[in-house]
Design an enzyme around this catalytic site. Structure first.
Site, PDB file in Angstrom:
ATOM      1  N   TYR A 131      74.466  74.089  -9.686  1.00 24.80           N
ATOM      2  CA  TYR A 131      74.350  74.621  -8.318  1.00 24.80           C
ATOM      3  C   TYR A 131      74.210  76.147  -8.337  1.00 24.80           C
ATOM      4  CZ  TYR A 131      75.911  75.021  -3.386  1.00 24.80           C
ATOM      5  OH  TYR A 131      76.029  75.298  -2.039  1.00 24.80           O
ATOM      6  N   LYS A 183      71.120  78.300  -6.930  1.00 28.54           N
ATOM      7  CA  LYS A 183      71.348  79.194  -5.789  1.00 28.54           C
ATOM      8  C   LYS A 183      70.941  80.631  -6.105  1.00 28.54           C
ATOM      9  CE  LYS A 183      72.800  76.523  -2.527  1.00 28.54           C
ATOM     10  NZ  LYS A 183      71.796  76.156  -1.510  1.00 28.54           N
TER      11      LYS A 183
HETATM   12  P1  NAI Z   1      75.285  69.103   4.203  1.00 31.01           P
HETATM   13  O1  NAI Z   1      75.431  68.155   3.078  1.00 31.01           O
HETATM   14  O2  NAI Z   1      75.926  68.766   5.487  1.00 31.01           O
HETATM   15  O3  NAI Z   1      73.738  69.393   4.507  1.00 31.01           O
HETATM   16  C1  NAI Z   1      72.737  69.295   3.566  1.00 31.01           C
HETATM   17  C2  NAI Z   1      71.647  68.405   4.134  1.00 31.01           C
HETATM   18  O4  NAI Z   1      70.531  68.394   3.233  1.00 31.01           O
HETATM   19  C3  NAI Z   1      72.089  66.952   4.300  1.00 31.01           C
HETATM   20  O5  NAI Z   1      71.919  66.549   5.635  1.00 31.01           O
HETATM   21  C4  NAI Z   1      71.215  66.188   3.323  1.00 31.01           C
HETATM   22  O6  NAI Z   1      70.868  64.895   3.768  1.00 31.01           O
HETATM   23  C5  NAI Z   1      70.006  67.089   3.225  1.00 31.01           C
HETATM   24  N1  NAI Z   1      69.260  66.880   1.985  1.00 31.01           N
HETATM   25  C6  NAI Z   1      69.756  66.729   0.746  1.00 31.01           C
HETATM   26  N2  NAI Z   1      68.772  66.566  -0.148  1.00 31.01           N
HETATM   27  C7  NAI Z   1      67.623  66.607   0.544  1.00 31.01           C
HETATM   28  C8  NAI Z   1      66.261  66.517   0.167  1.00 31.01           C
HETATM   29  N3  NAI Z   1      65.890  66.310  -1.101  1.00 31.01           N
HETATM   30  N4  NAI Z   1      65.325  66.616   1.133  1.00 31.01           N
HETATM   31  C9  NAI Z   1      65.679  66.797   2.427  1.00 31.01           C
HETATM   32  N5  NAI Z   1      66.966  66.893   2.836  1.00 31.01           N
HETATM   33  C10 NAI Z   1      67.922  66.794   1.905  1.00 31.01           C
HETATM   34  O7  NAI Z   1      75.822  70.501   3.677  1.00 31.01           O
HETATM   35  P2  NAI Z   1      75.833  71.960   4.340  1.00 31.01           P
HETATM   36  O8  NAI Z   1      77.149  72.531   4.044  1.00 31.01           O
HETATM   37  O9  NAI Z   1      75.360  71.931   5.733  1.00 31.01           O
HETATM   38  O10 NAI Z   1      74.768  72.706   3.413  1.00 31.01           O
HETATM   39  C11 NAI Z   1      73.601  73.347   3.889  1.00 31.01           C
HETATM   40  C12 NAI Z   1      73.147  74.338   2.839  1.00 31.01           C
HETATM   41  O11 NAI Z   1      74.104  75.381   2.758  1.00 31.01           O
HETATM   42  C13 NAI Z   1      73.022  73.764   1.434  1.00 31.01           C
HETATM   43  O12 NAI Z   1      71.909  74.332   0.782  1.00 31.01           O
HETATM   44  C14 NAI Z   1      74.293  74.214   0.771  1.00 31.01           C
HETATM   45  O13 NAI Z   1      74.168  74.263  -0.635  1.00 31.01           O
HETATM   46  C15 NAI Z   1      74.463  75.575   1.403  1.00 31.01           C
HETATM   47  N6  NAI Z   1      75.806  76.099   1.325  1.00 31.01           N
HETATM   48  C16 NAI Z   1      76.808  75.526   2.053  1.00 31.01           C
HETATM   49  C17 NAI Z   1      78.073  76.047   1.957  1.00 31.01           C
HETATM   50  C18 NAI Z   1      79.189  75.540   2.786  1.00 31.01           C
HETATM   51  O14 NAI Z   1      80.269  76.160   2.737  1.00 31.01           O
HETATM   52  N7  NAI Z   1      79.012  74.484   3.558  1.00 31.01           N
HETATM   53  C19 NAI Z   1      78.397  77.146   1.027  1.00 31.01           C
HETATM   54  C20 NAI Z   1      77.256  77.725   0.385  1.00 31.01           C
HETATM   55  C21 NAI Z   1      76.013  77.186   0.523  1.00 31.01           C
END
Ligand code: NAI
Length: 320
Positions: free
Chosen positions: A165, A169
């Protein structure tokens, strides 16, 4: 009071917008007049399975509030182009791209398999590349574009169990820094964010009293600000969580310029000057810097030439 930042008729593509951060972005853009492509594969946190329901529910919610949105269920790393095509086919253009989709496969490096490494890099980094690549010609020809790459504190600083990851990132940050430079003359701004927010990604790793503070809606304002047509900010990294918004930048130490004499370049000379090399305080000839581009280095090279002879590389070669 400043005017409300409108996104009327802007076409915004958000990957992974079926839940978490992507969903709150989608609702916020739509509420400000944007036409939104809600992309989500609808899989598990680890990236397995797929389901159209996640994206459909967000589109329904937007439509019920009078907004405009369309769902797309493609996987970012498999058919990034298809997601951009949905925007162009439905709405005729793409103005804003939020590279947000992501998965987690956390495991210590000693136990990480190549497939665990590659799958995470594929979704985050290759996905970000594919969407940007497909959106790029549209943004260039319309001389307008705004891209947000979603990085992470884990990418900026490293985090136990997240080698895959973190690599993905920080890769997105590097991709964004170069796209910002190549996009500048076409009014394409590219920035990276490192958020921390409550979502299925964090709900099992952070304690409840911290999670309570980490509402995903607190991430929205900066993303909307950075992608607005009036915002000129580009090539930058921001960290945000729980109502804190700040910028992260590179810093080069004031360092040590060595005497051009080839005899100077020895590991022992490095040992001798380690404190100076890693010193972040300004010195008379070399100051600390916050570089934004390769050419920022020219300054140091020029300074090396200007250094008075008796000050050059005060390395005590004879004493090594
Ligand atoms: P989340 O798991 O709720 O959202 C990620 C979404 O991406 C999910 O709805 C999933 O179905 C979708 N997804 C996964 N693989 C996919 C693909 N191949 N094609 C299309 N859609 C796909 O998680 P969250 O927290 O909302 O994460 C959003 C972004 O923020 C991510 O990139 C995560 O790594 C990043 N992030 C989140 C943090 C946090 O504290 N929540 C911290 C740092 C980064």
């Amino acid at each position: 009071m400043s005017e409300k930042l409108s996104f009327k008729d802007r076409v915004v593509v958000i990957t992974g917008a079926g839940g978490g951060l992507g969903k709150v972005y989608a609702l916020a853009y739509a509420a400000r007049g944007a036409k939104v492509v809600v992309n989500d594969l609808g899989g598990t946190l680890g990236g397995s399975g797929h389901n159209s329901r996640a994206a459909d529910l967000v589109v329904d919610e937007i439509k019920k509030s009078g907004g405009v949105a369309v769902a797309n269920y493609d996987s970012v790393n498999e058919n990034g182009e298809g997601i951009i095509q949905t925007a162009v086919k439905e709405f005729g253009r793409v103005d804003v791209l939020i590279n947000n989709a992501g998965i987690l496969r956390d495991v210590s490096f000693a136990k990480m398999t190549e497939s665990e490494f590659a799958s995470v890099v594929d979704v985050h980094l290759t996905g970000g590349y594919k969407l940007s690549k497909a959106a790029w010609p549209h943004m260039r020809s319309q001389k307008f574009g705004r891209i947000i790459n979603t990085a992470s504190p884990a990418g900026l600083f490293g985090n136990f169990g997240q080698a895959n990851y973190s690599a993905a990132k920080l890769g997105l940050v590097g991709l964004g820094e170069t796209l910002a430079k190549e996009g500048a003359k076409y009014n394409i701004n590219v920035n990276s964010i490192a958020p921390l927010a409550r979502s299925r990604m964090t709900e099992n790793v952070l304690p409840p009293h911290i999670l309570k503070q980490l509402g995903p809606e607190k991430i929205v304002p900066l993303v909307l600000y950075l992608t607005h047509e009036s915002t000129k900010v580009s090539n930058s990294i921001f960290e945000l969580a729980a109502g804190f918004y700040g910028q992260i930048r590179w810093e080069r130490s004031s360092g040590q310029i060595f005497n051009p004499d080839p005899k100077t370049y020895t590991p022992e000379a490095i040992l001798n000057k380690w404190e100076e090399i890693t010193d972040f305080k300004d010195k008379p000839f070399n100051k600390t810097q916050h570089p934004f581009q390769l050419s920022d280095y020219n300054d140091l090279i020029t300074k090396a030439k200007e250094l008075p002879k008796n000050d050059q590389g005060s390395v005590k070669i004879n004493s090594l």
